[in-house]
Structure formats: C-alpha cells, structure tokens
Design a protein around this motif. Structure first.
Motif, mmCIF file in Angstrom:
data_model
loop_
_atom_site.group_PDB
_atom_site.id
_atom_site.type_symbol
_atom_site.label_atom_id
_atom_site.label_comp_id
_atom_site.label_asym_id
_atom_site.label_seq_id
_atom_site.Cartn_x
_atom_site.Cartn_y
_atom_site.Cartn_z
ATOM 1 N N TYR A 6 0.828 -1.204 0.000
ATOM 2 C CA TYR A 6 0.000 0.000 0.000
ATOM 3 C C TYR A 6 0.866 1.259 0.000
ATOM 4 O O TYR A 6 0.616 2.199 -0.742
ATOM 5 C CB TYR A 6 -0.937 0.006 1.205
ATOM 6 C CG TYR A 6 -1.810 1.236 1.260
ATOM 7 C CD1 TYR A 6 -2.967 1.303 0.500
ATOM 8 C CD2 TYR A 6 -1.471 2.329 2.049
ATOM 9 C CE1 TYR A 6 -3.760 2.434 0.519
ATOM 10 C CE2 TYR A 6 -2.262 3.459 2.079
ATOM 11 C CZ TYR A 6 -3.413 3.510 1.319
ATOM 12 O OH TYR A 6 -4.199 4.626 1.332
ATOM 13 N N LYS A 7 1.903 1.260 0.827
ATOM 14 C CA LYS A 7 2.767 2.434 0.948
ATOM 15 C C LYS A 7 3.534 2.722 -0.337
ATOM 16 O O LYS A 7 3.772 3.884 -0.680
ATOM 17 C CB LYS A 7 3.766 2.253 2.089
ATOM 18 C CG LYS A 7 3.154 2.390 3.455
ATOM 19 C CD LYS A 7 4.223 2.227 4.519
ATOM 20 C CE LYS A 7 3.664 2.433 5.904
ATOM 21 N NZ LYS A 7 4.692 2.316 6.932
ATOM 22 N N GLU A 9 2.709 1.573 -3.516
ATOM 23 C CA GLU A 9 1.881 1.575 -4.729
ATOM 24 C C GLU A 9 1.634 3.004 -5.201
ATOM 25 O O GLU A 9 1.303 3.885 -4.430
ATOM 26 C CB GLU A 9 0.546 0.870 -4.456
ATOM 27 C CG GLU A 9 -0.351 0.779 -5.663
ATOM 28 C CD GLU A 9 0.272 0.026 -6.815
ATOM 29 O OE1 GLU A 9 0.298 0.573 -7.934
ATOM 30 O OE2 GLU A 9 0.734 -1.108 -6.603
ATOM 31 N N LYS A 10 1.773 3.218 -6.497
ATOM 32 C CA LYS A 10 1.567 4.548 -7.067
ATOM 33 C C LYS A 10 0.210 4.675 -7.755
ATOM 34 O O LYS A 10 -0.328 5.768 -7.870
ATOM 35 C CB LYS A 10 2.685 4.874 -8.044
ATOM 36 C CG LYS A 10 4.044 4.893 -7.368
ATOM 37 C CD LYS A 10 5.038 5.679 -8.138
ATOM 38 C CE LYS A 10 6.431 5.643 -7.576
ATOM 39 N NZ LYS A 10 6.617 5.790 -6.184
ATOM 40 N N ASP A 11 -0.365 3.575 -8.195
ATOM 41 C CA ASP A 11 -1.671 3.586 -8.864
ATOM 42 C C ASP A 11 -2.772 3.758 -7.813
ATOM 43 O O ASP A 11 -2.941 2.929 -6.919
ATOM 44 C CB ASP A 11 -1.855 2.273 -9.618
ATOM 45 C CG ASP A 11 -3.174 2.189 -10.366
ATOM 46 O OD1 ASP A 11 -3.945 3.167 -10.355
ATOM 47 O OD2 ASP A 11 -3.434 1.116 -10.952
ATOM 48 N N VAL A 12 -3.524 4.833 -7.928
ATOM 49 C CA VAL A 12 -4.550 5.156 -6.938
ATOM 50 C C VAL A 12 -5.615 4.072 -6.853
ATOM 51 O O VAL A 12 -6.043 3.694 -5.757
ATOM 52 C CB VAL A 12 -5.197 6.527 -7.262
ATOM 53 C CG1 VAL A 12 -6.357 6.807 -6.332
ATOM 54 C CG2 VAL A 12 -4.164 7.627 -7.171
ATOM 55 N N ARG A 13 -6.038 3.541 -7.970
ATOM 56 C CA ARG A 13 -7.067 2.484 -7.954
ATOM 57 C C ARG A 13 -6.578 1.246 -7.203
ATOM 58 O O ARG A 13 -7.316 0.637 -6.455
ATOM 59 C CB ARG A 13 -7.493 2.122 -9.372
ATOM 60 C CG ARG A 13 -8.305 3.202 -10.032
ATOM 61 C CD ARG A 13 -8.713 2.769 -11.434
ATOM 62 N NE ARG A 13 -9.545 3.776 -12.030
ATOM 63 C CZ ARG A 13 -10.862 3.715 -12.074
ATOM 64 N NH1 ARG A 13 -11.489 2.675 -11.570
ATOM 65 N NH2 ARG A 13 -11.572 4.673 -12.633
ATOM 66 N N LYS A 15 -4.271 1.231 -4.886
ATOM 67 C CA LYS A 15 -4.173 1.580 -3.468
ATOM 68 C C LYS A 15 -5.531 1.421 -2.788
ATOM 69 O O LYS A 15 -5.612 0.923 -1.665
ATOM 70 C CB LYS A 15 -3.682 3.017 -3.303
ATOM 71 C CG LYS A 15 -2.194 3.167 -3.482
ATOM 72 C CD LYS A 15 -1.728 4.546 -3.116
ATOM 73 C CE LYS A 15 -1.418 4.547 -1.666
ATOM 74 N NZ LYS A 15 -0.306 5.337 -1.231
ATOM 75 N N ILE A 16 -6.589 1.823 -3.455
ATOM 76 C CA ILE A 16 -7.922 1.697 -2.879
ATOM 77 C C ILE A 16 -8.295 0.227 -2.725
ATOM 78 O O ILE A 16 -8.834 -0.180 -1.704
ATOM 79 C CB ILE A 16 -8.958 2.464 -3.717
ATOM 80 C CG1 ILE A 16 -8.683 3.963 -3.598
ATOM 81 C CG2 ILE A 16 -10.376 2.136 -3.260
ATOM 82 C CD1 ILE A 16 -9.474 4.832 -4.540
ATOM 83 N N ARG A 17 -7.960 -0.585 -3.703
ATOM 84 C CA ARG A 17 -8.239 -2.023 -3.604
ATOM 85 C C ARG A 17 -7.454 -2.650 -2.453
ATOM 86 O O ARG A 17 -7.973 -3.479 -1.709
ATOM 87 C CB ARG A 17 -7.904 -2.714 -4.915
ATOM 88 C CG ARG A 17 -8.878 -2.365 -6.010
ATOM 89 C CD ARG A 17 -8.580 -3.124 -7.284
ATOM 90 N NE ARG A 17 -9.477 -2.685 -8.328
ATOM 91 C CZ ARG A 17 -9.083 -2.222 -9.503
ATOM 92 N NH1 ARG A 17 -7.804 -2.180 -9.789
ATOM 93 N NH2 ARG A 17 -9.952 -1.836 -10.394
ATOM 94 N N GLN A 42 -9.569 6.172 8.420
ATOM 95 C CA GLN A 42 -10.856 6.410 7.772
ATOM 96 C C GLN A 42 -11.917 6.474 8.864
ATOM 97 O O GLN A 42 -11.676 6.068 9.990
ATOM 98 C CB GLN A 42 -11.200 5.269 6.807
ATOM 99 C CG GLN A 42 -10.250 5.113 5.651
ATOM 100 C CD GLN A 42 -10.453 6.161 4.583
ATOM 101 O OE1 GLN A 42 -11.573 6.618 4.352
ATOM 102 N NE2 GLN A 42 -9.376 6.562 3.950
#
Length: 70
Positions: A6-7, A9-13, A15-17, A42
């Motif tokens: 997670y930290k 990862e550059k792809d936002v999608r 990261k959300i997954r 959150q």
C-alpha cells in the motif's frame, strides 16, 4: 506485506483495492470496525460501508471503485 504494498503503490485504484483488502482482513481477524478505521485513518462509517459492500457481493463489488460505498 500488504501494508508495504500500500505504501509503495503509485496507482490510486490499486491503493484503494489494497485498502479494501486490508479492512476485510483485519475485520475477519476480530477487529472492530472502529479499530480498523483507526488503523487506516478512515471513518467508522466508511469502514462499515466497505464491509457491507463486501458482505453483499464479495470482492467483485470492492473492485468497482467507480462509485463510493453506499
């Protein structure tokens, strides 16, 4: 490993997954939604929405991130 992914990862999608997966894994470990919410910075209501979405349709529904959880 999930937290590190997670930290970095550059792809936002993606990261959300990963965040969704993190939430589900910790919930099944016995963590409350409040505890998970604190871990991922959150709100409790968002975590409960993710869990509801997962319980309703499984991972397939979590992959659909075009709309916020309802």
């Amino acid at each position: 490993m999930l937290k590190q992914s997670y930290k970095t990862e550059k792809d936002v999608r993606m990261k959300i997954r990963l965040l969704h997966l993190f939430v589900i894994l910790h919930f099944f470990k016995g963590y409350s939604s409040i505890k998970v919410a604190k871990l991922v910075h959150q709100s409790d209501s968002i975590i409960r929405r993710y869990l509801h979405r997962y319980n309703k349709s499984g991972l397939k529904r979590l992959k659909d991130i075009s709309s916020p959880p309802k």
